[in-house]
Design a protein around this motif. Sequence first.
Motif, PDB file in Angstrom:
ATOM      1  N   ASP A 205       0.719  -1.201   0.189  1.00 57.65           N
ATOM      2  CA  ASP A 205      -0.144   0.034  -0.097  1.00 57.65           C
ATOM      3  C   ASP A 205       0.678   1.159   0.020  1.00 57.65           C
ATOM      4  O   ASP A 205       0.243   2.452   0.089  1.00 57.65           O
ATOM      5  N   TYR A 206       2.107   1.127   0.049  1.00 55.46           N
ATOM      6  CA  TYR A 206       2.953   2.336  -0.146  1.00 55.46           C
ATOM      7  C   TYR A 206       2.718   3.105  -1.037  1.00 55.46           C
ATOM      8  O   TYR A 206       3.017   2.848  -2.492  1.00 55.46           O
ATOM      9  N   ASP A 207       2.709   4.340  -0.660  1.00 54.15           N
ATOM     10  CA  ASP A 207       2.529   5.548  -2.011  1.00 54.15           C
ATOM     11  C   ASP A 207       3.309   6.934  -1.650  1.00 54.15           C
ATOM     12  O   ASP A 207       2.909   7.842  -1.852  1.00 54.15           O
ATOM     13  N   GLY A 208       4.303   6.797  -0.633  1.00 54.15           N
ATOM     14  CA  GLY A 208       4.831   7.853  -0.396  1.00 54.15           C
ATOM     15  C   GLY A 208       5.929   8.179  -1.173  1.00 54.15           C
ATOM     16  O   GLY A 208       6.254   7.863  -2.250  1.00 54.15           O
ATOM     17  N   VAL A 209       6.976   8.922  -0.320  1.00 49.40           N
ATOM     18  CA  VAL A 209       8.401   9.471  -1.113  1.00 49.40           C
ATOM     19  C   VAL A 209       9.295   8.055  -1.392  1.00 49.40           C
ATOM     20  O   VAL A 209       9.213   7.024  -0.638  1.00 49.40           O
TER      21      VAL A 209
ATOM     22  N   ILE B 223       9.366   3.587  -5.590  1.00 50.68           N
ATOM     23  CA  ILE B 223       9.697   4.942  -6.153  1.00 50.68           C
ATOM     24  C   ILE B 223       8.454   5.560  -7.061  1.00 50.68           C
ATOM     25  O   ILE B 223       8.297   4.545  -7.974  1.00 50.68           O
ATOM     26  N   ASP B 224       7.746   6.636  -7.414  1.00 51.80           N
ATOM     27  CA  ASP B 224       6.795   6.893  -7.979  1.00 51.80           C
ATOM     28  C   ASP B 224       5.746   6.046  -8.274  1.00 51.80           C
ATOM     29  O   ASP B 224       5.319   5.544  -9.327  1.00 51.80           O
ATOM     30  N   GLY B 225       5.511   5.194  -7.152  1.00 51.46           N
ATOM     31  CA  GLY B 225       4.441   4.329  -7.141  1.00 51.46           C
ATOM     32  C   GLY B 225       4.745   2.923  -7.749  1.00 51.46           C
ATOM     33  O   GLY B 225       3.942   1.712  -7.839  1.00 51.46           O
TER      34      GLY B 225
END
Length: 368
Positions: free
Chosen positions: A96-100, A115-117
């Motif tokens: 679920d990660y969508d951060g920096v 990185i970048d989704g």
Amino acid sequence: MITTLIIIGLLAIFVLALTNLYPSFGGNSSESQKLTYEQSQQFREGKFRNVEAVPKDLELSGKLGLAYKFFTTKVPNGRPKADLIPQKIDSIHLADYDGVARMIWFGHSSFLLQIDGKNILIDPMFGAVAAPHPLLGEKRFNKEFPISIDKLPQIDAVIFSHDHYDHLDYESVLKIKDKTNHFYTPLGVGNHLTKWGVSDANITEMDWWQETQFGSLKFVCTPAQHFSGRGLNNAQSTLWSSWVITSENENIFFSGDSGYASHFTEIGEKYGPFDLALMECGQYNEMWSDIHMMPEETAQAGIDVKAKKIMPIHWAGFKLALHEWTDPIKRVEAKAVELNIEVISPQIGQEIIVKDSVNNYSDWWKSL
């Protein structure tokens, strides 16, 4: 004498059969592929070459002597006193990660980059030993990983630097190939993947200085000073490389395996500065310093590529040289102070924020 010759002959036949039939050794380039490789400046006289004339080809006696010294020399503190215990990460937290942009280290030179989704694996080596068979190598320092391999999220891309066993592992490829969209390799390395069931359509082979766009990311196959080969008769049959990974906001350098040479300066001038440089630092020796940097050279290479901070890699995974297991991190940190370049040293599994300006990593190895 006849009996001895027969035994030697049978042994030679067995070894040749093993290297040709045992799947871990991978695939070989076809004659038509070799013709295309001749277009590369790195491919001459049927082999890939470094810019400088290294590594030097050893006679059989020299190879046997080097092997004897490696397998008979006792190295105090050559391994941690106990298995390295990684920090764990939850599969849902990964999926679920969508951060920096961030990275997770699996030890040695293996990373998950988010990185970048996108989820990108770099040199994913999850095997127990860096060898074609479990009986032919020492166990890795960490039995466990930050997450079990079968719980990794869907992988958008895998990047390999070269075909040595501590970077390209047969069993690891089998575990990830069906959840990976695309593989990027230096020239020739894709033949191993094809042999192991990866579709040619999902493999892109690249030469030094070639660039490719992967969605919002740019991948650049950049030089390294190393060598290749997985069997007894295919040395330098595939290319080796470093990599540049660039998004709109981040710039990352991955050195692969390399001796210290001028290519670091060239890469820095063309693609730097880098927010983070993952720099080889381990498994070195003066006898093979042309293909593996000494720690002091690792720090200087970080300066050369114009890195804002470096992370030493190629250590804390396997014992593949004759130095203490903590020697790499101690020496590179000492030289980095002198050169005024920041070094980060995360624990296996610890989150690495690519553009983080705060160094919160502890000297976790000192008590081990």
